[in-house]
Design a protein around this motif. Structure first.
Motif, PDB file in Angstrom:
ATOM      1  N   ASN A  81       0.850  -1.183   0.000  1.00 49.98           N
ATOM      2  CA  ASN A  81       0.000   0.000   0.000  1.00 49.98           C
ATOM      3  C   ASN A  81       0.892   1.241   0.000  1.00 49.98           C
ATOM      4  OD1 ASN A  81       0.612   0.700   2.809  1.00 49.98           O
ATOM      5  ND2 ASN A  81      -0.657  -1.064   3.354  1.00 49.98           N
ATOM      6  N   PRO A  82       0.324   2.432   0.027  1.00 58.67           N
ATOM      7  CA  PRO A  82       1.146   3.638  -0.017  1.00 58.67           C
ATOM      8  C   PRO A  82       2.181   3.742   1.116  1.00 58.67           C
ATOM      9  CG  PRO A  82      -1.129   4.207  -0.468  1.00 58.67           C
ATOM     10  CD  PRO A  82      -1.106   2.770  -0.039  1.00 58.67           C
ATOM     11  N   GLU A  83       1.958   3.042   2.200  1.00 59.08           N
ATOM     12  CA  GLU A  83       2.890   3.092   3.320  1.00 59.08           C
ATOM     13  C   GLU A  83       4.106   2.193   3.106  1.00 59.08           C
ATOM     14  OE1 GLU A  83       0.833   2.440   7.044  1.00 59.08           O
ATOM     15  OE2 GLU A  83      -0.925   3.477   6.255  1.00 59.08           O
ATOM     16  N   SER A  84       3.889   1.044   2.461  1.00 60.91           N
ATOM     17  CA  SER A  84       4.982   0.090   2.258  1.00 60.91           C
ATOM     18  C   SER A  84       4.562  -0.990   1.258  1.00 60.91           C
ATOM     19  CB  SER A  84       5.357  -0.574   3.592  1.00 60.91           C
ATOM     20  OG  SER A  84       6.198  -1.692   3.395  1.00 60.91           O
ATOM     21  N   GLU A  85       5.509  -1.424   0.435  1.00 58.40           N
ATOM     22  CA  GLU A  85       5.224  -2.502  -0.525  1.00 58.40           C
ATOM     23  C   GLU A  85       4.987  -3.831   0.160  1.00 58.40           C
ATOM     24  OE1 GLU A  85       8.203  -2.799  -3.548  1.00 58.40           O
ATOM     25  OE2 GLU A  85       7.950  -0.725  -4.183  1.00 58.40           O
TER      26      GLU A  85
END
Length: 110
Positions: A81-85
């Motif tokens: 997600n935008p926080e971490s792959e």
């Protein structure tokens, strides 16, 4: 229009020589979208049940739509997600979360 209900009660009372100003009970079909004022006026005319299926369906759907819009980037896969792959998205795609977001506006509408 709720005024029709009041006029109908008056007509029925006259036809059956009833002293009761509300000689019959009504179901308000198609009540979705009615204002509070119209709903109160209809109740005063003897409405005991009101059908609001369209309103509840729309408010439920609107809650799901808003949830998807808010968390769109977290709902594209199980991981990433935008926080971490590598960050999992389970708390976003858990159906209990989106259903709660659907139930809250429906409850508010009721």
């Amino acid at each position: 229009k709720p005024v029709i209900l009041h006029n109908t009660q008056k007509y029925i009372a006259e036809q059956i020589s009833s002293e009761d100003p509300l000689p019959t009970l009504f179901v308000f079909h198609g009540g979705s979208g009615s204002s509070r004022e119209d709903i109160r006026y209809a109740i005063e005319a003897g409405v005991i049940k009101m059908n609001i299926d369209t309103d509840t369906q729309w408010s439920y759907w609107d809650g799901i739509r808003a949830y998807e819009a808010k968390y769109h980037d977290y709902l594209q896969g199980q991981i990433g997600n935008p926080e971490s792959e590598t960050k999992p998205n389970k708390k976003y795609y858990d159906p209990r979360m989106s259903m709660r977001s659907a139930e809250e506006p429906m409850a508010a509408r009721l």
